[in-house]
Design a protein around this motif. Structure first.
Motif, PDB file in Angstrom:
ATOM      1  N   ALA A 185       6.222   2.434  -1.350  1.00 35.53           N
ATOM      2  CA  ALA A 185       5.684   3.864  -0.716  1.00 35.53           C
ATOM      3  C   ALA A 185       4.128   3.393  -1.302  1.00 35.53           C
ATOM      4  CB  ALA A 185       6.191   4.698  -1.922  1.00 35.53           C
ATOM      5  N   LEU A 186       3.577   2.155  -2.266  1.00 32.39           N
ATOM      6  CA  LEU A 186       2.371   2.563  -1.681  1.00 32.39           C
ATOM      7  C   LEU A 186       1.420   1.408  -0.865  1.00 32.39           C
ATOM      8  CD1 LEU A 186      -0.422   2.606  -3.496  1.00 32.39           C
ATOM      9  CD2 LEU A 186       0.193   0.998  -5.086  1.00 32.39           C
ATOM     10  N   ARG A 187       2.883   0.748  -0.982  1.00 35.37           N
ATOM     11  CA  ARG A 187       2.546  -0.408   0.853  1.00 35.37           C
ATOM     12  C   ARG A 187       2.059   0.914   1.724  1.00 35.37           C
ATOM     13  NH1 ARG A 187       2.789  -5.952   0.463  1.00 35.37           N
ATOM     14  NH2 ARG A 187       2.856  -7.075   2.421  1.00 35.37           N
ATOM     15  N   ARG A 188       3.486   1.466   2.032  1.00 28.31           N
ATOM     16  CA  ARG A 188       3.179   2.106   3.430  1.00 28.31           C
ATOM     17  C   ARG A 188       2.568   3.589   3.652  1.00 28.31           C
ATOM     18  NH1 ARG A 188       9.303   2.941   2.021  1.00 28.31           N
ATOM     19  NH2 ARG A 188      10.208   1.027   3.043  1.00 28.31           N
ATOM     20  N   ALA A 189       1.997   4.180   2.039  1.00 27.35           N
ATOM     21  CA  ALA A 189       0.333   4.595   2.567  1.00 27.35           C
ATOM     22  C   ALA A 189      -0.646   3.885   2.466  1.00 27.35           C
ATOM     23  CB  ALA A 189       0.923   5.126   1.045  1.00 27.35           C
TER      24      ALA A 189
ATOM     25  N   PRO B  65       1.102   8.500  -1.481  1.00 22.30           N
ATOM     26  CA  PRO B  65       2.534   7.430  -1.074  1.00 22.30           C
ATOM     27  C   PRO B  65       4.089   8.070  -1.461  1.00 22.30           C
ATOM     28  CG  PRO B  65       0.654   6.566  -2.956  1.00 22.30           C
ATOM     29  CD  PRO B  65       0.090   7.789  -2.112  1.00 22.30           C
TER      30      PRO B  65
ATOM     31  N   THR C 166      -0.451   4.236 -10.536  1.00 20.61           N
ATOM     32  CA  THR C 166       0.898   5.735  -9.917  1.00 20.61           C
ATOM     33  C   THR C 166       1.799   5.882 -10.572  1.00 20.61           C
ATOM     34  OG1 THR C 166       2.648   4.332  -8.926  1.00 20.61           O
ATOM     35  CG2 THR C 166       0.878   4.395  -7.482  1.00 20.61           C
TER      36      THR C 166
END
Length: 136
Positions: free
Chosen positions: A8-12, A99, A133
């Motif tokens: 989720a962090l990578r996508r954000a 995220p 996070t």
């Protein structure tokens, strides 16, 4: 480790970088990839290594993320790589990241290194960030 938190962090991060117009302008388009296409033109950015560690307390769950972004350039000596790396830092200071399913507690620039690759033509920037996070 929480795969969903790191993904989720990578996508954000990816979406946030592409939302920063000065970075996209310096790259000559939306050239931020997990894996670059075979015919990618320089400069571009790739999402690199990630390390996630437990940051939980007695009161809740949390994760610390060590994130690496890579800058690839073949123009103007190392100056273009420095310019792109600077825009990466500016983007992640300016663009709010959200995220999915997480609350981004903290995102900080850690280090940047610019070096020439063994081919003698390519400049490689390694830009590292630290994020914390917790479930959102």
């Amino acid at each position: 480790m929480s795969a969903p938190a790191s993904l989720a962090l990578r996508r954000a991060l990816h979406d946030g970088l592409l939302a920063h117009a000065p970075l996209v302008a310096v790259l000559g388009g939306p050239k931020v990839w997990d894996e670059p296409p075979r015919a990618a033109t320089f400069p571009y950015v790739t999402l690199g290594e990630a390390r996630t560690t437990d940051w939980s307390t007695g009161d809740g769950v949390g994760h610390e993320h060590a994130i690496t972004l890579h800058v690839w350039s073949r123009q103007g000596g190392q100056s273009e790589a420095h310019l792109v790396a600077g825009e990466l830092v500016a983007a992640l200071e300016a663009v709010p990241l959200t995220p999915e399913g997480l609350r981004l507690v903290n995102l900080r620039f850690a280090t940047a290194d610019i070096r020439r690759e063994p081919d003698g033509r390519t400049w490689h920037g390694v830009v590292r960030f630290r994020a914390v996070t917790e479930p959102g």
